[in-house]
Every structure is written in C-alpha cells, then in structure tokens.
Enzyme design. Structure first.
Site, PDB file in Angstrom:
ATOM      1  N   GLY A  10       0.856  -1.205   0.000  1.00  0.00           N
ATOM      2  CA  GLY A  10       0.000   0.000   0.000  1.00  0.00           C
ATOM      3  C   GLY A  10       0.877   1.235   0.000  1.00  0.00           C
ATOM      4  O   GLY A  10       0.568   2.245   0.620  1.00  0.00           O
ATOM      5  N   GLY A  13      -0.253   4.978  -0.798  1.00  0.00           N
ATOM      6  CA  GLY A  13      -1.338   5.564   0.013  1.00  0.00           C
ATOM      7  C   GLY A  13      -0.845   6.689   0.915  1.00  0.00           C
ATOM      8  O   GLY A  13       0.357   6.943   1.044  1.00  0.00           O
ATOM      9  N   ASP A  14      -1.825   7.333   1.548  1.00  0.00           N
ATOM     10  CA  ASP A  14      -1.567   8.481   2.422  1.00  0.00           C
ATOM     11  C   ASP A  14      -0.634   8.167   3.586  1.00  0.00           C
ATOM     12  O   ASP A  14       0.289   8.910   3.872  1.00  0.00           O
ATOM     13  CB  ASP A  14      -2.915   8.910   3.035  1.00  0.00           C
ATOM     14  CG  ASP A  14      -3.370  10.198   2.416  1.00  0.00           C
ATOM     15  OD1 ASP A  14      -2.871  10.521   1.313  1.00  0.00           O
ATOM     16  OD2 ASP A  14      -4.219  10.875   3.035  1.00  0.00           O
ATOM     17  N   LYS A 165       4.606   7.627  21.751  1.00  0.00           N
ATOM     18  CA  LYS A 165       4.767   9.031  22.150  1.00  0.00           C
ATOM     19  C   LYS A 165       5.599   9.128  23.423  1.00  0.00           C
ATOM     20  O   LYS A 165       5.442   8.318  24.340  1.00  0.00           O
ATOM     21  CB  LYS A 165       3.390   9.689  22.355  1.00  0.00           C
ATOM     22  CG  LYS A 165       2.639   9.892  21.028  1.00  0.00           C
ATOM     23  CD  LYS A 165       1.290  10.510  21.269  1.00  0.00           C
ATOM     24  CE  LYS A 165       0.452  10.563  20.019  1.00  0.00           C
ATOM     25  NZ  LYS A 165       0.676  11.733  19.177  1.00  0.00           N
ATOM     26  N   ASP A 218     -12.243   4.919  16.913  1.00  0.00           N
ATOM     27  CA  ASP A 218     -11.042   5.564  16.383  1.00  0.00           C
ATOM     28  C   ASP A 218     -10.039   5.906  17.482  1.00  0.00           C
ATOM     29  O   ASP A 218      -8.829   5.823  17.278  1.00  0.00           O
ATOM     30  CB  ASP A 218     -11.474   6.853  15.649  1.00  0.00           C
ATOM     31  CG  ASP A 218     -10.328   7.495  14.884  1.00  0.00           C
ATOM     32  OD1 ASP A 218      -9.606   6.758  14.188  1.00  0.00           O
ATOM     33  OD2 ASP A 218     -10.151   8.730  14.971  1.00  0.00           O
ATOM     34  N   HIS A 223      -6.197   4.036  21.626  1.00  0.00           N
ATOM     35  CA  HIS A 223      -5.284   4.992  22.263  1.00  0.00           C
ATOM     36  C   HIS A 223      -5.610   5.279  23.738  1.00  0.00           C
ATOM     37  O   HIS A 223      -4.751   5.207  24.609  1.00  0.00           O
ATOM     38  CB  HIS A 223      -5.296   6.322  21.502  1.00  0.00           C
ATOM     39  CG  HIS A 223      -5.027   6.190  20.032  1.00  0.00           C
ATOM     40  ND1 HIS A 223      -4.117   5.299  19.524  1.00  0.00           N
ATOM     41  CD2 HIS A 223      -5.534   6.851  18.958  1.00  0.00           C
ATOM     42  CE1 HIS A 223      -4.075   5.420  18.200  1.00  0.00           C
ATOM     43  NE2 HIS A 223      -4.932   6.343  17.825  1.00  0.00           N
ATOM     44  N   LYS A 313     -13.429  15.745  17.988  1.00  0.00           N
ATOM     45  CA  LYS A 313     -12.861  16.518  16.874  1.00  0.00           C
ATOM     46  C   LYS A 313     -13.512  17.892  16.821  1.00  0.00           C
ATOM     47  O   LYS A 313     -14.594  18.104  17.360  1.00  0.00           O
ATOM     48  CB  LYS A 313     -13.094  15.775  15.569  1.00  0.00           C
ATOM     49  CG  LYS A 313     -12.363  14.441  15.513  1.00  0.00           C
ATOM     50  CD  LYS A 313     -11.791  14.180  14.141  1.00  0.00           C
ATOM     51  CE  LYS A 313     -11.072  12.848  14.074  1.00  0.00           C
ATOM     52  NZ  LYS A 313      -9.637  12.945  14.330  1.00  0.00           N
TER      53      LYS A 313
HETATM   54  C1  BG6 Z   1      -5.419   8.462  14.804  1.00  0.00           C
HETATM   55  C2  BG6 Z   1      -6.872   8.718  14.513  1.00  0.00           C
HETATM   56  O1  BG6 Z   1      -5.222   7.155  15.268  1.00  0.00           O
HETATM   57  O2  BG6 Z   1      -4.971   9.390  15.784  1.00  0.00           O
HETATM   58  C3  BG6 Z   1      -7.099  10.151  14.076  1.00  0.00           C
HETATM   59  O3  BG6 Z   1      -7.312   7.826  13.498  1.00  0.00           O
HETATM   60  C4  BG6 Z   1      -6.520  11.122  15.076  1.00  0.00           C
HETATM   61  O4  BG6 Z   1      -8.478  10.407  13.878  1.00  0.00           O
HETATM   62  C5  BG6 Z   1      -5.078  10.751  15.395  1.00  0.00           C
HETATM   63  O5  BG6 Z   1      -6.580  12.415  14.515  1.00  0.00           O
HETATM   64  C6  BG6 Z   1      -4.527  11.600  16.527  1.00  0.00           C
HETATM   65  O6  BG6 Z   1      -3.176  11.299  16.660  1.00  0.00           O
HETATM   66  P1  BG6 Z   1      -2.122  12.410  17.015  1.00  0.00           P
HETATM   67  O7  BG6 Z   1      -0.823  11.696  17.083  1.00  0.00           O
HETATM   68  O8  BG6 Z   1      -2.187  13.432  15.889  1.00  0.00           O
HETATM   69  O9  BG6 Z   1      -2.562  13.022  18.289  1.00  0.00           O
END
Ligand code: BG6
Length: 456
Positions: A10, A13-14, A165, A218, A223, A313
């Site tokens: 891939g 891709g982005d 991180k 998400d 996370h 968001k």
């Molecule tokens: C990603 C999500 O896993 O984490 C995104 O899919 C989100 O929607 C992003 O914006 C946030 O990550 P970070 O490292 O920019 O805080």
C-alpha cells in the site's frame, strides 16, 4: 542485528507517503538503516512504475540519492495471490519486515495471500498491522484468527502510535523509576483520573473511513484505553516485554463492564455541527465525533476511583493529556480561613507538547503563613520525537513491548462492544459547536459527580 528488507504494502497511500517514508528517511539519516538491504514498495496504479515512484519520493520526502537507491517498486494487486510471487526477486536470506499500510477492507485478503506466499520461504519475518484492527469484537476476533493462521504472535506488531509518544512512555517511566510516587498511586490518595485527546481538526478528507468508525472506535478502543492501562497497571516483575504486557492485560480484565442498559449513565456522545455536510459523510449520519466515558477498575488499587475519558474533533484546541487528580486536603484551612486549596495534580501533557507537570499548593509569596494556599507548578518537558520513528526502531530491534497483543485487542473491544450496540439503536446524538469544549452533556456528565474537566 541481521540484515533485513522492508516491504511497504500500500506504498502509494496516504499513510505511507505522509508518515512512513519521512520516518524511514530520518532513520536512514541517523544510520539506523545500515543493515537494511532494500525497501520494496508495492502499489497498483497503472501509470506508476519505479521511475514515477522515485519521482514522488524525491519530491515529497528527500532527493538524497543514497536514500532513494534503497527503494524498489513492484506493481501488485493485494487481493491476487499470484501477484505476491513478484516479491521473490527482492528476497535473499535476510529478515523480512512487512508493513500493511492498507485500508481495513484489504486486511483479510492481504494477510491470507501474504501468509500463503511466505509459507514457501524460510526467512524470519515480521508483520506490522495498522489500526483499526477490526470494527467490533467479532471482526477483531476473526482478524486475529486469520493473522494467527499464518503468523506467530511473536511476528505480529499491531501498532498503536500513541504508545510511541514520549510522554506516554514516561507514564511508565515516572511510575516505575521513582519510589516517591508508588505510595500515593492508589485509591487512598487519588480522587479520579482524566484522560483526554481533544483535537481542533475535523475529519480532514478521511470521512469515508471516519463516518463508519466514529470517536469510540477511532480513539477510545485503542489509544485512550492504552493510556489508561499504563496509568493503572501494577509494577511488572521485571523490565521485560511479556511481563509488561501481562500487567496491561490485567487492567483491561479488571475494567468494570458497562452493560447495554447502563450506557447512558456512563457514556455520552456528540457530533459537531456541520459534520453531516462534510464531503463523504452520510446526510443523516449518527457517527459520534465526540465521546466521554466514566470507567471503573475493580481491583484493590483503584476500587471506587473513576477514570474519565474524553475525545473529540473540531474542539477549541489540540490537547492530549492524562491528569491524576489527588484528593483535597482535609479540613485544616477551611475552618478558619474559609478557603479550600485546590487538589494537587500530576499531569502528563502528551500533545502538542511533551510535559510532566506537578501542581501543588503553597502559601502565596511573601504573605502570612495563615494565608490561603495557591497552586504552583513544577515541570519537566522534552522535544517531540515522532512516535512512528520510535516504534519502527523497536520493530527493527524485535522489541514488542509497545505493540498490542492479541488478547489486549480483544479485551478492549469486549469493553466497547455494548456501547456500540446501544448506539446502533439510539438515534439521539447531541450536537456541539465547532471550536467549543464539546457537547454540554459532557460538562454535565462530570459535573453531576462534583468534578470538572481539567486543563493542564
Ligand atoms: C489516529 C486517529 O489514530 O490518531 C485520528 O485515526 C486522530 O483520527 C489521530 O486524529 C490523533 O493522533 P495524534 O498523534 O495526531 O494526536
């Protein structure tokens, strides 16, 4: 360390272009790719061959020839088993690292086809899988089953980039490298914990993905629950990957289930105004762009201590943090001075900056010892290091500590599953203003417990 080759599936891709290639370039500059024989990129655009790909790479990442000369390009349809044979020309006896930088709907076919192809080879292998790992508990289980049909758990690197991180790793660092925190890291001293990932951006051209997913899948399933496990885990027996992952899964197992009918009591959601008008979003979408949850961990350390999680968001700013809020100091000051000193906090600022903050109370400078104390701050800060860079190095070195194990993935899905099911039937989704703190329901949600969302 053995020689290795990296395969980016891939590769047009982005994710590959925005994240992986810049990271590989940094690793290259810092001499971490000395043992890398080649980077093989696969794509499937008729008008792109090796020459065109290198053009893209030199424009978007670096025109450094010694970096570019590492790359090979292969045209490959991921869902066609036979195409994978084309990779054979680029394989000798080195270790093979496969990065699946592909959309989730291609995971199953790719895992099967790649797995079949690799059966014909003896090389050591590693496979890197991006989130989302499944869309719910059942699809995650299925994906785990397919993955494990072809790969050993020790070969699978499920990425959660938050674990790369700096400050997230330092939650572990602070807790377990210092004796001064252990004695107070429990229900006797901590009132509650807040974990927030607030973003000012919206869906940014990812509506096709996001509208099917929403904030809970998400951000929370992965996370935020990962941050929670690092805050709540017991000390591992030793600094060793299995021991650390074993302690994390114990936390996930101790989280109190939120039953279907209890969802409104423990979870709120919201959607930003104008979301349904975004390109790629369905006009009556019920997808949440904000969610807040209250979680209890039923074990000896955390009994009765709520963990408040929130993410959203198009909020007022980017702010990712974890805040440990201690109990208020009893009586002393309120009796005579009619003042209540603020709570002490330990704050982990995860983004946009890396900081650890200790906020404590002191008498105001130069004032009488009989004054009402005010908050003061001690702070550690560090520059940002790209999380993907840290994780890539771990993969090269074969360290799985910061990757998500099969059982962790499933436990985290198990927890969010009733919430997904409740929301599927519930059409009530409050709206909130772009640039705000989120839906007012989320403010009331924490206020009714006598608390408020904190900002570091
Ligand atoms: C990603 C999500 O896993 O984490 C995104 O899919 C989100 O929607 C992003 O914006 C946030 O990550 P970070 O490292 O920019 O805080």
């Amino acid at each position: 360390m053995k020689d290795f080759s990296i395969f980016i599936l891939g590769g047009l891709g982005d994710l590959a272009r925005k994240k992986i290639y810049p990271v590989l370039y940094n690793l290259f500059k810092n001499f971490h790719l000395i043992k890398c024989k080649r980077i093989v990129v696969t794509g499937r655009r008729e008008n792109v061959g090796k020459k065109e790909f290198l053009n893209i790479l030199s424009k978007e990442v670096s025109s450094d020839n010694s970096f570019l000369s590492l790359f090979e390009y292969v045209n490959l349809n991921l869902d066609k088993e036979i195409d994978y044979k084309n990779l054979k020309n680029f394989i000798e006896d080195e270790e093979l690292i496969f990065y699946l930088a592909i959309p989730p709907f291609l995971f199953k076919d790719t895992l099967k086809n790649l797995g079949m192809f690799l059966k014909t080879l003896k090389n050591k292998r590693k496979i890197i899988i991006e989130k989302p790992f499944g869309m719910d508990l059942f699809s995650a289980r299925e994906l785990n089953m397919i993955t494990k049909e072809y790969f050993e758990e020790g070969e699978i690197y499920r990425i959660d980039h938050f674990l790369g991180k700096e400050t997230v790793q330092n939650i572990f660092g602070l807790r377990f490298s210092n004796i001064i925190f252990e004695g107070i890291w429990n229900r006797n001293f901590i009132d509650h914990v807040q974990i927030s990932a607030l973003e000012d951006i919206g869906v940014e051209g990812r509506a096709n993905y996001y509208d099917k997913v929403g904030a809970l899948r998400d951000m929370v399933q992965n996370h935020l629950l990962q941050i929670l496990t690092l805050i709540a885990m017991e000390p591992p027996c030793c600094i060793e990957e299995k021991a650390i992952r074993d302690e994390k899964i114990k936390v996930l197992k101790s989280i109190r289930e939120i039953k279907y009918e209890e969802v409104p009591k423990y979870v709120v959601r919201g959607q930003y105004e104008g979301y349904r008008e975004e390109k790629g979003v369905s006009e009556n979408s019920k997808t949440e762009t904000y969610t807040a949850l209250k979680i209890y961990i039923d074990n000896l350390r955390w009994d009765g201590v709520p963990f408040y999680l929130r993410t959203g968001k198009k909020l007022y700013k980017k702010d990712t943090s974890a805040i440990i809020v201690f109990k208020k100091i009893p009586g002393l000051f309120s009796k005579i001075l009619d003042c209540t000193p603020e709570e002490d906090i330990i704050g982990f600022k995860i983004a946009p900056e890396n900081k650890i903050i200790l906020r404590f109370q002191l008498r105001p400078l130069g004032k009488s010892i009989l004054s009402c104390p005010i908050p003061n701050t001690m702070e550690w800060s560090a520059p940002n290091i790209d999380a993907y860079e840290t994780l890539f190095l771990d993969i090269i070195e074969g360290d799985q500590t910061l990757f998500i194990r099969d059982d962790e993935i499933e436990k985290a899905w198990e927890f969010v599953q009733p919430i997904l099911e409740f929301w599927r039937e519930d059409s009530n989704i409050p709206l909130y203003k772009v640039g705000s703190f989120g839906p007012k329901e989320a403010e009331e949600f924490i206020r009714k417990d006598g608390r408020e969302w904190k900002i570091l």
